[in-house]
Design an enzyme around this catalytic site. Structure first.
Site, PDB file in Angstrom:
ATOM      1  N   GLY A  36       0.826  -1.200   0.000  1.00 24.91           N
ATOM      2  CA  GLY A  36       0.000   0.000   0.000  1.00 24.91           C
ATOM      3  C   GLY A  36       0.857   1.245   0.000  1.00 24.91           C
ATOM      4  O   GLY A  36       2.048   1.202   0.328  1.00 24.91           O
ATOM      5  N   GLY A  38       0.482   5.876   0.306  1.00 21.21           N
ATOM      6  CA  GLY A  38      -0.364   7.040   0.538  1.00 21.21           C
ATOM      7  C   GLY A  38       0.498   8.262   0.771  1.00 21.21           C
ATOM      8  O   GLY A  38       1.703   8.269   0.454  1.00 21.21           O
ATOM      9  N   GLY A  41       3.778   7.687   2.764  1.00 19.91           N
ATOM     10  CA  GLY A  41       4.878   6.937   2.167  1.00 19.91           C
ATOM     11  C   GLY A  41       4.364   5.653   1.546  1.00 19.91           C
ATOM     12  O   GLY A  41       3.354   5.668   0.831  1.00 19.91           O
ATOM     13  N   VAL A  43       4.178   0.967   2.016  1.00 24.54           N
ATOM     14  CA  VAL A  43       4.397  -0.251   2.808  1.00 24.54           C
ATOM     15  C   VAL A  43       4.723  -1.384   1.849  1.00 24.54           C
ATOM     16  O   VAL A  43       3.976  -1.636   0.885  1.00 24.54           O
ATOM     17  CB  VAL A  43       3.163  -0.604   3.656  1.00 24.54           C
ATOM     18  CG1 VAL A  43       3.419  -1.884   4.456  1.00 24.54           C
ATOM     19  CG2 VAL A  43       2.792   0.533   4.596  1.00 24.54           C
ATOM     20  N   LYS A  58       7.526  -0.296   6.532  1.00 28.21           N
ATOM     21  CA  LYS A  58       6.843   0.966   6.298  1.00 28.21           C
ATOM     22  C   LYS A  58       7.887   2.047   6.034  1.00 28.21           C
ATOM     23  O   LYS A  58       8.730   2.335   6.893  1.00 28.21           O
ATOM     24  CB  LYS A  58       5.973   1.321   7.505  1.00 28.21           C
ATOM     25  CG  LYS A  58       4.960   2.417   7.224  1.00 28.21           C
ATOM     26  CD  LYS A  58       3.888   2.479   8.298  1.00 28.21           C
ATOM     27  CE  LYS A  58       2.817   3.493   7.935  1.00 28.21           C
ATOM     28  NZ  LYS A  58       1.753   3.575   8.942  1.00 28.21           N
ATOM     29  N   ASP A 150      -7.806   7.845  13.174  1.00 33.71           N
ATOM     30  CA  ASP A 150      -7.818   7.547  11.736  1.00 33.71           C
ATOM     31  C   ASP A 150      -8.384   6.153  11.468  1.00 33.71           C
ATOM     32  O   ASP A 150      -7.856   5.399  10.650  1.00 33.71           O
ATOM     33  CB  ASP A 150      -6.402   7.676  11.172  1.00 33.71           C
ATOM     34  CG  ASP A 150      -6.394   7.851   9.658  1.00 33.71           C
ATOM     35  OD1 ASP A 150      -7.432   8.235   9.089  1.00 33.71           O
ATOM     36  OD2 ASP A 150      -5.345   7.609   9.031  1.00 33.71           O
TER      37      ASP A 150
END
Length: 379
Positions: A36, A38, A41, A43, A58, A150
């Site tokens: 993933g 965003g 940064g 992963v 990460k 979040d």
């Protein structure tokens, strides 16, 4: 608790900053694929070359990430996320010329967003299973003095394809409860209604900028409370049940939210009138009361498929006033009952069929007893 949590996290960040090492990723890890990415940064799924352990790396760009924010997320995940449904760091952190990096448990089956069918949601049993885990995870985080801030499907990771084990992750916005922060409004149903005034501030700031007016606009500041997460959990429940969001943004500019707020205010007035009233269990049960309330003041159209039981839970979590909002532990009180109207109807149908069968058995038993009595008299 807040002060203690904040101090402990600060101390951990200070100590880890002293032992930050510089490594070349390819020398120690076999990078497998992108999991993933965003604004934070990216992963990557990787395997540790010496240990053979799969893990998620990460990566935070050093150009846009402060060292303290990186260390805060790493240490919070490592030292405080001990609940089985919280993603935990693995004690590996380092830097490269362009990134700060730490290793964490990998969600090998993607995130919860991928398990939600658009406009359909998930099977109700799976929804309740997921929410029971998140209730415990978020309650644990709150008990340690932190608010996540979040919670959304993209930050909940799957440990199997059936969502029998999920983990809440991404603690980049997590802060100690009670921290003062600038209120930020964003266009999302997960944004809490208490920061709606910040939308007007942003519009005023943009207006002045476009007009060349350099006079600053005063920011709005709020205390970060655990009820921020309660709101997100309520929106998440709706999303999982329906495959949609209840509204596009949590402001009175949004007609769907406006309808919900009007309905909620009407419900609140009814609840005030009923204070002090009492009904015996023989007169009615809890489910019946919820059904009566829903008929008297039907929820907005976007909630029409949701059962009275689930609507009562959503009223707890999606309370517009944060001080009256229920906590994540409230979810546990509503598990086991129907959260969708079709489930409730099916349960009622099964109960009616079972009652019919029981009545037949009782009636049949009465006939048999009468025959036995008649036989005794003949003898």
């Amino acid at each position: 608790m807040t002060t203690v949590a904040a101090q402990e996290l600060d101390e951990l960040c200070f100590l880890s900053a002293q032992s930050m090492s510089s490594l070349k990723t390819s020398e120690h890890f076999q990078v497998v694929k992108l999991l993933g990415e965003g604004s934070y940064g990216k992963v990557m799924l990787a395997v540790h070359k010496k240990r053979g352990t799969p893990m998620a790396l990460k990566f935070f760009p050093r150009q846009s990430t402060t060292l303290i924010s990186f260390l805060r997320e790493y240490n919070l995940s490592l030292s405080f996320c001990t609940h089985p449904s919280l993603t935990r760091a693995l004690g590996i952190f380092f830097c490269t010329p362009t990134y700060y990096v730490f290793a964490q448990q990998a969600g090998l089956y993607g995130d919860l967003y991928s398990a939600i069918v658009s406009e359909e949601g998930m099977e109700e049993e799976g929804v309740q299973r997921v929410m029971s885990q998140l209730s415990g995870a978020v309650s644990h985080l709150h008990s340690l003095g932190f608010v996540h801030r979040d919670i959304k499907p993209e930050n909940i990771f799957l440990c199997d394809r059936s969502c029998r084990w999920v983990k809440l992750g991404d603690f980049g916005l997590a802060r100690p409860i009670g921290t003062k922060a600038r209120a930020v409004w964003y266009d999302s149903p997960f944004c809490t209604p208490e920061v709606e005034p910040a939308k007007k501030i942003e519009k005023e700031r943009e207006k002045r900028y476009n007009n060349g007016d350099e006079e600053p606009v005063e920011d709005m500041w709020i205390s970060l409370e655990s009820t921020i997460d309660s709101w997100a959990l309520g929106v998440l429940i709706y999303c999982l049940l329906t495959g949609c969001f209840p509204w596009a943004e949590t402001t009175h500019d949004d007609c769907d939210y406006r309808r919900y707020k009007a309905w909620f205010d009407c419900e609140a007035k009814k609840d005030e009138i009923k204070v002090g009233e009492w009904r015996s269990e023989e007169e009615t049960d809890n489910i019946t009361i919820k059904e009566e309330n829903q008929r008297a003041n039907p929820p907005p159209s976007q909630f029409q498929g949701i059962s009275p039981l689930a609507m009562t839970l959503l009223k707890e979590l999606l309370h517009p006033e944060p001080k009256h909002r229920g906590g994540p532990e409230e979810i546990l009180c509503y598990l086991g009952g129907p959260w969708l109207m079709e489930t409730e109807r099916e349960e009622k149908r099964k109960a009616e069929e079972a009652e019919k069968e029981a009545r037949k058995v009782r009636e049949g038993g009465g006939v048999e007893e009468e025959l036995v009595r008649e036989g005794r008299r003949e003898r």
